[in-house]
Scaffold this motif. Sequence first.
Motif, PDB file in Angstrom:
ATOM      1  N   GLN A  89      -4.178  -7.835  -2.769  1.00 43.22           N
ATOM      2  CA  GLN A  89      -3.349  -8.113  -3.939  1.00 43.22           C
ATOM      3  C   GLN A  89      -2.948  -6.849  -4.680  1.00 43.22           C
ATOM      4  O   GLN A  89      -1.773  -6.572  -4.855  1.00 43.22           O
ATOM      5  CB  GLN A  89      -4.091  -9.075  -4.872  1.00 43.22           C
ATOM      6  CG  GLN A  89      -4.471 -10.372  -4.168  1.00 43.22           C
ATOM      7  CD  GLN A  89      -4.956 -11.440  -5.131  1.00 43.22           C
ATOM      8  OE1 GLN A  89      -5.709 -11.179  -6.055  1.00 43.22           O
ATOM      9  NE2 GLN A  89      -4.507 -12.669  -4.916  1.00 43.22           N
ATOM     10  N   MET A  90      -3.900  -6.067  -5.126  1.00 46.74           N
ATOM     11  CA  MET A  90      -3.579  -4.943  -6.011  1.00 46.74           C
ATOM     12  C   MET A  90      -3.336  -3.643  -5.249  1.00 46.74           C
ATOM     13  O   MET A  90      -4.185  -3.203  -4.459  1.00 46.74           O
ATOM     14  CB  MET A  90      -4.713  -4.744  -7.012  1.00 46.74           C
ATOM     15  CG  MET A  90      -4.885  -5.944  -7.938  1.00 46.74           C
ATOM     16  SD  MET A  90      -6.264  -5.681  -9.082  1.00 46.74           S
ATOM     17  CE  MET A  90      -5.623  -4.280 -10.012  1.00 46.74           C
ATOM     18  N   GLY A  91      -2.209  -3.023  -5.530  1.00 48.17           N
ATOM     19  CA  GLY A  91      -1.881  -1.740  -4.922  1.00 48.17           C
ATOM     20  C   GLY A  91      -2.980  -0.718  -5.150  1.00 48.17           C
ATOM     21  O   GLY A  91      -3.296   0.098  -4.270  1.00 48.17           O
ATOM     22  N   GLU A  92      -3.595  -0.775  -6.341  1.00 48.60           N
ATOM     23  CA  GLU A  92      -4.657   0.179  -6.661  1.00 48.60           C
ATOM     24  C   GLU A  92      -5.803   0.082  -5.655  1.00 48.60           C
ATOM     25  O   GLU A  92      -6.403   1.090  -5.271  1.00 48.60           O
ATOM     26  CB  GLU A  92      -5.227  -0.086  -8.066  1.00 48.60           C
ATOM     27  CG  GLU A  92      -4.293   0.232  -9.198  1.00 48.60           C
ATOM     28  CD  GLU A  92      -3.367  -0.931  -9.559  1.00 48.60           C
ATOM     29  OE1 GLU A  92      -3.191  -1.843  -8.709  1.00 48.60           O
ATOM     30  OE2 GLU A  92      -2.828  -0.918 -10.675  1.00 48.60           O
ATOM     31  N   ASN A  93      -6.115  -1.152  -5.260  1.00 49.18           N
ATOM     32  CA  ASN A  93      -7.215  -1.320  -4.312  1.00 49.18           C
ATOM     33  C   ASN A  93      -6.848  -0.812  -2.921  1.00 49.18           C
ATOM     34  O   ASN A  93      -7.693  -0.258  -2.211  1.00 49.18           O
ATOM     35  CB  ASN A  93      -7.631  -2.795  -4.246  1.00 49.18           C
ATOM     36  CG  ASN A  93      -8.457  -3.201  -5.459  1.00 49.18           C
ATOM     37  OD1 ASN A  93      -9.091  -2.357  -6.089  1.00 49.18           O
ATOM     38  ND2 ASN A  93      -8.435  -4.479  -5.793  1.00 49.18           N
ATOM     39  N   ILE A  94      -5.569  -0.997  -2.550  1.00 47.11           N
ATOM     40  CA  ILE A  94      -5.129  -0.486  -1.243  1.00 47.11           C
ATOM     41  C   ILE A  94      -5.213   1.042  -1.249  1.00 47.11           C
ATOM     42  O   ILE A  94      -5.694   1.658  -0.290  1.00 47.11           O
ATOM     43  CB  ILE A  94      -3.689  -0.956  -0.929  1.00 47.11           C
ATOM     44  CG1 ILE A  94      -3.629  -2.494  -0.929  1.00 47.11           C
ATOM     45  CG2 ILE A  94      -3.216  -0.393   0.413  1.00 47.11           C
ATOM     46  CD1 ILE A  94      -2.216  -3.065  -0.822  1.00 47.11           C
ATOM     47  N   GLY A  95      -4.776   1.646  -2.355  1.00 47.90           N
ATOM     48  CA  GLY A  95      -4.834   3.102  -2.462  1.00 47.90           C
ATOM     49  C   GLY A  95      -6.262   3.622  -2.442  1.00 47.90           C
ATOM     50  O   GLY A  95      -6.579   4.597  -1.747  1.00 47.90           O
ATOM     51  N   ALA A  96      -7.138   2.942  -3.202  1.00 44.92           N
ATOM     52  CA  ALA A  96      -8.544   3.377  -3.245  1.00 44.92           C
ATOM     53  C   ALA A  96      -9.193   3.202  -1.878  1.00 44.92           C
ATOM     54  O   ALA A  96     -10.031   4.011  -1.467  1.00 44.92           O
ATOM     55  CB  ALA A  96      -9.300   2.590  -4.316  1.00 44.92           C
ATOM     56  N   ALA A  97      -8.793   2.153  -1.159  1.00 47.35           N
ATOM     57  CA  ALA A  97      -9.322   1.939   0.190  1.00 47.35           C
ATOM     58  C   ALA A  97      -8.880   3.070   1.120  1.00 47.35           C
ATOM     59  O   ALA A  97      -9.679   3.602   1.899  1.00 47.35           O
ATOM     60  CB  ALA A  97      -8.847   0.587   0.729  1.00 47.35           C
TER      61      ALA A  97
ATOM     62  N   ARG B 145       0.400  -8.869  -1.065  1.00 42.48           N
ATOM     63  CA  ARG B 145       1.050  -9.691  -2.099  1.00 42.48           C
ATOM     64  C   ARG B 145       2.313  -9.046  -2.651  1.00 42.48           C
ATOM     65  O   ARG B 145       3.327  -9.720  -2.854  1.00 42.48           O
ATOM     66  CB  ARG B 145       0.067  -9.941  -3.253  1.00 42.48           C
ATOM     67  CG  ARG B 145       0.627 -10.859  -4.339  1.00 42.48           C
ATOM     68  CD  ARG B 145      -0.278 -10.876  -5.567  1.00 42.48           C
ATOM     69  NE  ARG B 145      -0.322  -9.556  -6.225  1.00 42.48           N
ATOM     70  CZ  ARG B 145      -1.116  -9.251  -7.249  1.00 42.48           C
ATOM     71  NH1 ARG B 145      -1.949 -10.176  -7.723  1.00 42.48           N
ATOM     72  NH2 ARG B 145      -1.106  -8.048  -7.793  1.00 42.48           N
ATOM     73  N   ASP B 146       2.247  -7.736  -2.918  1.00 36.89           N
ATOM     74  CA  ASP B 146       3.367  -7.075  -3.588  1.00 36.89           C
ATOM     75  C   ASP B 146       4.265  -6.312  -2.622  1.00 36.89           C
ATOM     76  O   ASP B 146       4.998  -5.408  -3.038  1.00 36.89           O
ATOM     77  CB  ASP B 146       2.840  -6.124  -4.667  1.00 36.89           C
ATOM     78  CG  ASP B 146       2.027  -6.872  -5.715  1.00 36.89           C
ATOM     79  OD1 ASP B 146       2.275  -8.087  -5.900  1.00 36.89           O
ATOM     80  OD2 ASP B 146       1.133  -6.262  -6.326  1.00 36.89           O
ATOM     81  N   GLY B 147       4.235  -6.681  -1.352  1.00 44.59           N
ATOM     82  CA  GLY B 147       5.094  -6.018  -0.374  1.00 44.59           C
ATOM     83  C   GLY B 147       4.627  -4.609  -0.052  1.00 44.59           C
ATOM     84  O   GLY B 147       3.542  -4.194  -0.457  1.00 44.59           O
ATOM     85  N   TRP B 148       5.447  -3.913   0.703  1.00 42.25           N
ATOM     86  CA  TRP B 148       5.094  -2.556   1.117  1.00 42.25           C
ATOM     87  C   TRP B 148       6.370  -1.785   1.386  1.00 42.25           C
ATOM     88  O   TRP B 148       7.291  -2.377   1.949  1.00 42.25           O
ATOM     89  CB  TRP B 148       4.205  -2.577   2.368  1.00 42.25           C
ATOM     90  CG  TRP B 148       3.584  -1.251   2.629  1.00 42.25           C
ATOM     91  CD1 TRP B 148       3.997  -0.315   3.521  1.00 42.25           C
ATOM     92  CD2 TRP B 148       2.456  -0.695   1.940  1.00 42.25           C
ATOM     93  NE1 TRP B 148       3.197   0.794   3.444  1.00 42.25           N
ATOM     94  CE2 TRP B 148       2.231   0.585   2.471  1.00 42.25           C
ATOM     95  CE3 TRP B 148       1.618  -1.172   0.919  1.00 42.25           C
ATOM     96  CZ2 TRP B 148       1.212   1.407   2.025  1.00 42.25           C
ATOM     97  CZ3 TRP B 148       0.616  -0.352   0.483  1.00 42.25           C
ATOM     98  CH2 TRP B 148       0.402   0.923   1.031  1.00 42.25           C
ATOM     99  N   PRO B 149       6.475  -0.498   0.973  1.00 40.85           N
ATOM    100  CA  PRO B 149       5.468   0.332   0.287  1.00 40.85           C
ATOM    101  C   PRO B 149       5.194  -0.124  -1.143  1.00 40.85           C
ATOM    102  O   PRO B 149       5.952  -0.910  -1.707  1.00 40.85           O
ATOM    103  CB  PRO B 149       6.093   1.728   0.326  1.00 40.85           C
ATOM    104  CG  PRO B 149       7.546   1.532   0.530  1.00 40.85           C
ATOM    105  CD  PRO B 149       7.719   0.235   1.262  1.00 40.85           C
TER     106      PRO B 149
ATOM    107  N   ALA C  88       4.037   1.563  -4.856  1.00 37.22           N
ATOM    108  CA  ALA C  88       3.889   2.832  -5.581  1.00 37.22           C
ATOM    109  C   ALA C  88       2.470   3.012  -6.118  1.00 37.22           C
ATOM    110  O   ALA C  88       1.907   4.113  -6.106  1.00 37.22           O
ATOM    111  CB  ALA C  88       4.893   2.899  -6.725  1.00 37.22           C
ATOM    112  N   LYS C  89       1.872   1.897  -6.585  1.00 33.93           N
ATOM    113  CA  LYS C  89       0.520   2.006  -7.146  1.00 33.93           C
ATOM    114  C   LYS C  89      -0.500   2.407  -6.089  1.00 33.93           C
ATOM    115  O   LYS C  89      -1.459   3.121  -6.369  1.00 33.93           O
ATOM    116  CB  LYS C  89       0.103   0.684  -7.779  1.00 33.93           C
ATOM    117  CG  LYS C  89       0.731   0.473  -9.147  1.00 33.93           C
ATOM    118  CD  LYS C  89       0.275  -0.823  -9.777  1.00 33.93           C
ATOM    119  CE  LYS C  89       0.979  -1.030 -11.116  1.00 33.93           C
ATOM    120  NZ  LYS C  89       0.852  -2.425 -11.582  1.00 33.93           N
ATOM    121  N   ALA C  90      -0.287   1.942  -4.871  1.00 24.08           N
ATOM    122  CA  ALA C  90      -1.193   2.322  -3.785  1.00 24.08           C
ATOM    123  C   ALA C  90      -1.117   3.825  -3.551  1.00 24.08           C
ATOM    124  O   ALA C  90      -2.138   4.498  -3.428  1.00 24.08           O
ATOM    125  CB  ALA C  90      -0.837   1.565  -2.510  1.00 24.08           C
ATOM    126  N   GLY C  91       0.104   4.346  -3.530  1.00 25.77           N
ATOM    127  CA  GLY C  91       0.279   5.786  -3.315  1.00 25.77           C
ATOM    128  C   GLY C  91      -0.393   6.595  -4.409  1.00 25.77           C
ATOM    129  O   GLY C  91      -1.067   7.592  -4.146  1.00 25.77           O
TER     130      GLY C  91
END
Lengths: 262, 262
Positions: free
Chosen positions: B33-41, B59-63, B65-68
Amino acid sequence: MTKPEHTNEIREARRRASEHIKPSPVFVLVEPQMGENIGAAARAMLNFGASCLRLVRPRDGWPNAKAGATASGASVVIDSVTVFDTIDEAIADCNFVLATTARQRELALPVMDAKSAIAATGPIIMSGGRAAVLFGGERNGLSSEDTARANAILSVPVNPAFSSLNLAQAVCLVAYEWSNSQTLSMDFHANSSFPAPAQKELATHLIEYFFELLDRAGYFYPPEKAPLMRRNMRTALLRAEFTANEITSLHGALKAISKKPV
Amino acid sequence: MTKPEHTNEIREARRRASEHIKPSPVFVLVEPQMGENIGAAARAMLNFGASCLRLVRPRDGWPNAKAGATASGASVVIDSVTVFDTIDEAIADCNFVLATTARQRELALPVMDAKSAIAATGPIIMSGGRAAVLFGGERNGLSSEDTARANAILSVPVNPAFSSLNLAQAVCLVAYEWSNSQTLSMDFHANSSFPAPAQKELATHLIEYFFELLDRAGYFYPPEKAPLMRRNMRTALLRAEFTANEITSLHGALKAISKKPV
């Protein structure tokens, strides 16, 4: 305002969450910066049944609303956080201290992998002593001065080109290894008749007294070398893991030989 | 606009970070769900030398920005993320699949601790095959249908009353165990720079000198207790395992404080 039944629910959830908390190492965050990381660390600790969290000089003071929000229900950890001005105070009642750092230091300290380091805390805790694990802040990690307080360095096998672990992740790994060590062997203490190292407070007193005598004797010379000389001496004496009785004897011994000859 | 030299710096940092990436399991996040978690992973993966990240229906598509932003420099992982519509597609080229879940399911699957599960991927990867680890989304974790795709369940010993691990923390633990399994065969311990304890001869000289000073100071008193006092002191100082340098320093220190005050 919170409704009474809601409060009861929370209380019940907290009671359940803490039911599975066993005596575990003390987690000491040194100069943590972001409340979010403190909260995430608290959550990770409780995930693995640890609950004793201490902070040394948290950047944004304490309590910290962001920490509470990120802890996601780990209020049993957040609410019992204690805050200290110095590492020495934070570990004063601890018998064995690990420093988490990826870097090799010019310190004469053993470097242990996380599993072995955590396993070494088991007998201390089972025999009623306290073990602590130090974690550096987000920006600089632990300094050499900080690390010199420890009995050993806990190191994890990180990618040398991308080695900076998030603070909460580091806490998570240590808590995980703690939980692992518990489920693997509950009978740690069976043959551990060896007395635990003294609480750090006692060792620190002995070292301060030794330094005082050495200062008076003009030992720390030249002045520019004094900090390194002190640090190396501190490392050697802390690593020795003297028991409380041994510290009392050494105190008396140093006092005896420093007296003016009759 | 990014300046060319800046781009070169980034490229160089990425090259360095990826130098230490070995073939590793594929990390598959299912409905994160959260980009932040994908980035931290992604960051945690790269911390432990893993880089292959796949997403199923983020959930929020890809790419994102928060993940980056949260990946903190792990762009080598983020930039090569691949996205799939189904788990089956995400693991189509994998030979062995683990499902991370804390819950016991009504599935006829072996449940392995993280260390054993990751160890089981080693031979697959070493022989040129692919192993994958599935992680459920923040809200519900992996469903039974998802888990049924796996060869085994990877389970970690969480607090039963507070078992919900943060997604990035779960990824971190698995990546850590992967790195552990790799370094076990390498020389993680070999380069530990901790100096060996001095030869016993040096330690004995120090102790004899200390005893001589204590004798002169009348410390060993009363006489009938002297042998036990000596033995205990000797035990403490030998157990300390001082290095040769430390013994030299302690020798000088004792000499300094025993001198007649000027």
